[in-house]
Design a protein around this motif. Structure first.
Motif, mmCIF file in Angstrom:
data_model
loop_
_atom_site.group_PDB
_atom_site.id
_atom_site.type_symbol
_atom_site.label_atom_id
_atom_site.label_comp_id
_atom_site.label_asym_id
_atom_site.label_seq_id
_atom_site.Cartn_x
_atom_site.Cartn_y
_atom_site.Cartn_z
ATOM 1 N N THR A 254 3.471 6.451 -5.418
ATOM 2 C CA THR A 254 2.923 5.836 -4.210
ATOM 3 C C THR A 254 1.550 5.239 -4.441
ATOM 4 O OG1 THR A 254 4.128 7.358 -2.776
ATOM 5 C CG2 THR A 254 2.186 6.294 -1.836
ATOM 6 N N THR A 255 0.683 5.997 -5.100
ATOM 7 C CA THR A 255 -0.725 5.616 -5.175
ATOM 8 C C THR A 255 -1.015 4.527 -6.198
ATOM 9 O OG1 THR A 255 -1.321 7.862 -4.513
ATOM 10 C CG2 THR A 255 -3.056 6.523 -5.498
ATOM 11 N N ALA A 256 -0.428 4.633 -7.379
ATOM 12 C CA ALA A 256 -0.774 3.705 -8.459
ATOM 13 C C ALA A 256 -0.546 2.233 -8.091
ATOM 14 C CB ALA A 256 -0.009 4.076 -9.729
ATOM 15 N N PRO A 257 0.657 1.841 -7.604
ATOM 16 C CA PRO A 257 0.836 0.427 -7.259
ATOM 17 C C PRO A 257 -0.008 -0.011 -6.068
ATOM 18 C CG PRO A 257 2.776 1.701 -6.642
ATOM 19 C CD PRO A 257 1.914 2.596 -7.459
ATOM 20 N N LEU A 258 -0.228 0.884 -5.103
ATOM 21 C CA LEU A 258 -1.042 0.510 -3.942
ATOM 22 C C LEU A 258 -2.484 0.248 -4.335
ATOM 23 C CD1 LEU A 258 0.155 2.717 -0.955
ATOM 24 C CD2 LEU A 258 -0.081 0.232 -0.990
ATOM 25 N N LEU A 259 -3.021 1.075 -5.219
ATOM 26 C CA LEU A 259 -4.388 0.854 -5.697
ATOM 27 C C LEU A 259 -4.503 -0.504 -6.377
ATOM 28 C CD1 LEU A 259 -5.332 4.364 -7.146
ATOM 29 C CD2 LEU A 259 -6.325 3.262 -5.136
ATOM 30 N N CYS A 260 -3.519 -0.814 -7.206
ATOM 31 C CA CYS A 260 -3.529 -2.110 -7.894
ATOM 32 C C CYS A 260 -3.398 -3.265 -6.905
ATOM 33 C CB CYS A 260 -2.397 -2.169 -8.922
ATOM 34 S SG CYS A 260 -2.618 -1.084 -10.345
ATOM 35 N N PHE A 261 -2.512 -3.091 -5.913
ATOM 36 C CA PHE A 261 -2.294 -4.165 -4.936
ATOM 37 C C PHE A 261 -3.535 -4.443 -4.106
ATOM 38 C CE2 PHE A 261 -1.281 -5.322 -0.539
ATOM 39 C CZ PHE A 261 -0.680 -6.550 -0.747
ATOM 40 N N VAL A 262 -4.144 -3.380 -3.576
ATOM 41 C CA VAL A 262 -5.312 -3.572 -2.720
ATOM 42 C C VAL A 262 -6.475 -4.151 -3.522
ATOM 43 C CG1 VAL A 262 -7.002 -2.417 -1.243
ATOM 44 C CG2 VAL A 262 -4.599 -1.762 -1.131
#
Length: 327
Positions: A254-262
């Motif tokens: 959950t966290t890894a792609p969201l951090l990259c996206f934001v």
């Protein structure tokens, strides 16, 4: 001869000066020329590759209710983000943001759209709708274009307008001709586009913002786990090690792609960010058809062809204009 050579040198010097002026100005030849945009491109690619592979992870929990998997995502991503914030000694930022009522209201709104998107995506994957989920994320960049124009003042070319119109026609063909509406696809595209739009309006770093969003969702998540979760996996004490590792990995997935996206959204124009979203749904589409055996019916083929054509047109428009710019 010497005069001709001198004239050539002067021409080269003038060309170099002109090129330097262009490269150093706000009018760039393409959207990835400066360092910030290059970083944004790498982050965006990383995010969408991870999202494209996400169905393989959630299929491991196909026997668990979708809302319960979403609860695991909330709890374990909150813990992971808390560890990151603690290690970077940034809790003071979180506290300062918590005192900003406007920022908190904005993040509460964004967390609501994020939670809905998480649940719907998990439900789609584990109920045999990987292709419709991929369609949603194909539509997403085109919806980003529309929202970027309406709310962020991003200027569009005629080809950009045409690409959005083509996508709308593709969805309407499915509705009118086959009597079916891609609810999952539209729900995923709309919720994630609105989430990205809201987050782009908040001047906050990605980790702090995601931490607050996760903490906003944490209390409902823990309450559900304690009082409503009914699957055997909800009792982690009774689980084997493999099952518990899969559950805890929900935080990383959950966290890894969201951090990259934001982080990417802070470095790229909103419409240019949408360009990279071809990666995720393409991986999902191939995975759904080749690995999980989902069928592409006539109605889906027509809709996909319209959407793919719209994305091709969008790519041509972005290449010719150097990306969508902000006014």
């Amino acid at each position: 001869m010497k005069q001709e050579s001198r004239q050539n040198r002067e021409k080269v010097a003038a060309w170099r000066e002109s090129f330097s002026h262009i490269a150093g100005s706000g009018c760039q030849l393409n959207p990835f020329m400066n360092q910030t945009n290059k970083q944004g491109a790498v982050l965006a690619i990383s995010a969408f590759v991870m999202w494209g592979l996400a169905p393989a992870y959630f299929k491991l929990l196909a026997h668990v209710p979708s809302i319960e998997i979403m609860m695991y995502r909330i709890v374990w991503s909150s813990l992971l983000l808390a560890i990151i914030v603690t290690a970077s000694k940034n809790w003071n930022k979180i506290v300062d943001l918590a005192r900003d009522k406007k920022a908190m209201l904005t993040l509460i709104a964004s967390s609501s759209f994020l939670a809905f998107n998480w649940w719907l995506f998990i439900w789609a994957i584990n109920n045999g709708h990987i292709l419709e989920a991929s369609l949603g994320y194909y539509i997403n960049p085109l919806l980003n274009v529309a929202l970027g124009m309406l709310f962020l003042g991003e200027r569009l070319s005629k080809l950009h307008y045409a690409s959005v119109a083509l996508a709308v026609v593709g969805v309407m063909v499915q509705v009118v001709t086959f009597g079916s509406f891609p609810f999952v696809a539209i729900g995923l595209a709309t919720s994630f586009s609105i989430y990205g739009l809201i987050r782009k309006t908040v001047a906050i770093d990605s980790i702090s913002g995601l931490t607050i969003e996760s903490l906003v969702l944490l209390l409902p998540g823990v309450m559900y786990w304690c009082f409503y979760a009914s699957s055997p996996e909800s009792n982690m004490v009774a689980n084997d090690l493999t099952t518990n590792v899969i559950i805890v990995m929900a935080g990383v997935v959950t966290t890894a792609p969201l951090l990259c996206f934001v982080a990417a959204s802070r470095r790229l124009t909103y419409s240019t960010l949408g360009f990279f979203q071809y990666i995720g749904p393409s991986i999902m589409f191939l995975m759904g058809v080749l690995h999980y055996g989902e069928q592409v019916g006539q109605d889906r083929w027509l809709t996909f062809i319209f959407i793919w054509s719209a994305l091709a047109l969008f790519s041509v428009a972005s290449y010719r204009t150097g990306g969508v710019t902000q006014s």
